[in-house]
Enzyme design. Structure first.
Site, PDB file in Angstrom:
ATOM      1  N   GLY A  15       3.461 -26.141  -0.939  1.00  0.00           N
ATOM      2  CA  GLY A  15       4.637 -25.897  -1.778  1.00  0.00           C
ATOM      3  C   GLY A  15       5.418 -24.667  -1.387  1.00  0.00           C
ATOM      4  O   GLY A  15       5.736 -24.488  -0.210  1.00  0.00           O
TER       5      GLY A  15
ATOM      6  N   GLY B 197     -18.191  -9.009  -9.243  1.00  0.00           N
ATOM      7  CA  GLY B 197     -17.543  -8.315  -8.124  1.00  0.00           C
ATOM      8  C   GLY B 197     -16.613  -7.229  -8.602  1.00  0.00           C
ATOM      9  O   GLY B 197     -15.656  -7.506  -9.333  1.00  0.00           O
ATOM     10  N   ALA B 198     -16.922  -5.975  -8.221  1.00  0.00           N
ATOM     11  CA  ALA B 198     -16.115  -4.833  -8.670  1.00  0.00           C
ATOM     12  C   ALA B 198     -15.196  -4.337  -7.555  1.00  0.00           C
ATOM     13  O   ALA B 198     -15.104  -3.146  -7.282  1.00  0.00           O
ATOM     14  CB  ALA B 198     -17.022  -3.707  -9.166  1.00  0.00           C
TER      15      ALA B 198
ATOM     16  N   HIS C 105      10.795  19.010  -9.311  1.00  0.00           N
ATOM     17  CA  HIS C 105      10.015  19.346 -10.501  1.00  0.00           C
ATOM     18  C   HIS C 105      10.750  18.865 -11.745  1.00  0.00           C
ATOM     19  O   HIS C 105      11.968  19.026 -11.824  1.00  0.00           O
ATOM     20  CB  HIS C 105       9.833  20.871 -10.590  1.00  0.00           C
ATOM     21  CG  HIS C 105       9.145  21.302 -11.843  1.00  0.00           C
ATOM     22  ND1 HIS C 105       7.793  21.153 -12.007  1.00  0.00           N
ATOM     23  CD2 HIS C 105       9.631  21.836 -12.997  1.00  0.00           C
ATOM     24  CE1 HIS C 105       7.461  21.601 -13.217  1.00  0.00           C
ATOM     25  NE2 HIS C 105       8.560  22.022 -13.839  1.00  0.00           N
TER      26      HIS C 105
END
Ligand code: FAD
Length: 461
Positions: A37, A177-178, A440
């Site tokens: 696709g 799974g990490a 900043h």
């Protein structure tokens, strides 16, 4: 008569579509074959983009419910419209994939729909059609790695593809799974209300990350309610009336975990099925990756390969860099990808982003380093944002001061890492970053401060 092209690209993911566009820019006639696709591959359709769309949406939901009060903003009842969230994700994916189709039109790239099969080094069959090719670029990508003990069934044991499209929020989600995918999708569903348990075989999460930064991410996710079961192996699953009973094993002791669904996110494996590469004699390594030389040429002359299907980190931007380099090489330009400077991001909250070597990797290589660390707690903009969790760590060579790695856990780390990557690409020293004027109050000031920290000169801690 078969159509003839300078280049036929097999696969329309980040590697394939980028390679096709660059080849067209260089004046080649190009066809790109895609079987599934819309163009965009894993990344756009079931990877980077839908996951980030859900991460951003779920972060808004979580923030409005739990974080916005600190700014003095009061909101009424906050509700979740998961259908609308999913529809937004689909709209983003649709917009981007049709954008690539538009780019193909702009560059007169022919899109061929179907499975592209190499039938000769200069011939790619797509169904009945055969495209003649001066060169072929294989970009067939990768697929989720299944766990034999927990085979995908698309309903209860899910890959990332299904976990991106759940119709309702699961009450209990177990993630096996990490790595980046597990932590990102675990975060999405946790923010939307699921109880999330992450089962990890190793003693650490995101094992490639710098140790201090990885450990800090784990603590941050635990604070959000994600439960980690480390050094634990998922050994099986049994379907129950309303979900799954998973068996896990830790240090020899077996246990069961109840869940509505489990997401198996133990990594991805290269995919070249149906491409005809093996049959044609293209060499693969023991991990099923196509082997290439430093010009991305395979063992078959005229056939090249890039992206997830070859060695290296499975990342969209790595795939794109390789595709550009490979195609430029075909056109006689120099070929170079700087694998030392490939950023890697986990889009949790806070985000983890890194580039270059971790302190552990420097140690393994016997490199003497100096490091500087700066916490977002001491960064004014992070305070204004109320996003002070995490820090920036700069690692520099002890003798030359050249930056070897930058590791960031914090707000918008995915954006902040670009400055570090640019600095490293230009061979910057930590002193170069420290002496660059930063606006900043901004988050990047934390990078400047960490760079100052290498020489023990941080100003704001
Ligand atoms: P793919 O994107 O896999 O594309 C390969 C294409 O080739 C597919 O479209 C496939 O249909 C087609 N194909 C295969 N064989 C044939 C054939 N014979 N004929 C025709 N077509 C064929 N990476 C990041 O950098 N950042 C992220 O945030 C990130 N998030 C991710 C999140 C998830 C949930 C997942 C699963 C992945 C994520 N990734 C991310 C990884 C990223 O998606 C891949 O690294 C990237 O898509 C690889 O690009 P590729 O072009 O090599 O392969």
């Amino acid at each position: 008569m078969a159509d003839a092209y300078d280049l036929v690209v097999v696969g329309g993911g980040p590697a394939g579509y980028t390679g096709a566009i660059r080849a067209a820019q260089l004046g080649m006639t190009v066809a790109c074959v895609e079987k599934d696709g819309p163009l965009g591959g894993t990344c756009l359709n079931v990877g980077c983009i839908p996951s980030k769309a859900l991460l951003d949406s779920s972060e808004h939901y979580h923030y409005v419910r739990q974080g916005i009060g600190v700014h003095g903003v009061r909101v009424g009842d906050v509700g979740l419209d998961l259908g609308a969230m999913m529809a937004r994700k689909e709209k983003i994916v649709g917009g981007l994939t049709s954008g690539i189709a538009g780019l193909f039109k702009k560059h007169a790239i022919t899109r061929l729909t179907g499975t592209g099969k190499l039938v000769a080094p200069d011939r790619v069959a797509v169904g009945e059609q055969v495209a003649l090719a001066k060169r072929v670029l294989l970009c067939t990508g990768s697929e989720p790695t299944p766990l034999p003990a927990l085979p995908f069934d698309g309903e209860r044991v899910l890959s990332s593809t299904e976990a991106l499209a759940l119709a309702r929020v699961p009450q209990r989600l177990v993630v096996v799974g990490a790595g980046a995918v597990g932590l990102e999708l675990g975060s999405v569903w946790r923010r939307l209300g699921a109880e999330v348990t992450v089962v990890e075989f190793l003693p650490v999460i995101v094992p490639w990350a710098d140790g201090t930064i990885g450990r800090a991410l784990k603590r941050a996710l635990e604070k959000q309610g994600i439960v980690f079961r480390m050094e634990t192996t998922a050994t099986g699953a049994e379907r129950t009336a309303d979900g799954l009973r998973l068996t896990v094993e830790a240090k020899g002791a077996a246990e069961t975990l109840e869940a509505d669904v489990a997401l198996v996110a133990v990594g991805r494996r290269p995919f070249a099925g149906g491409s005809g590469a093996r049959e044609l004699g293209v060499a693969f390594d023991a991990k099923g990756r196509i082997t290439v030389n430093d010009r991305f040429e395979t063992s078959v002359p005229g056939v090249y390969a890039v992206g997830d299907v070859i060695a290296g980190p499975m990342l969209a931007h790595k795939a794109e860099e390789e595709a550009i380099a490979a195609v430029e090489g075909m056109a006689g330009h120099p070929v170079h990808v700087n694998y030392d400077v490939i950023p890697n991001v986990v889009y949790t909250a806070p985000e983890l982003a890194s580039v270059g070597l971790s302190e552990e990797a420097c140690k393994e290589k016997g490199l003497a380093v100096r490091t500087g660390t700066f916490p977002f707690q001491a960064n004014a903009r992070a305070r204004c944002l109320d996003a002070t969790e995490g820090s920036v760590k700069v690692i520099a060579d002890a003798t030359s001061d050249r930056v070897l790695g930058v590791h960031i856990l914090g707000p918008r780390a995915s954006d902040l890492i670009a400055e570090a990557a640019l600095a490293m690409e230009f061979g910057a020293s930590s002193e170069d970053i420290a002496r660059t004027c930063h606006a900043h109050p901004t988050l990047p000031e934390a990078l400047k401060e960490a760079a100052l920290g290498v020489a023990k000169r941080s100003l704001n801690i």
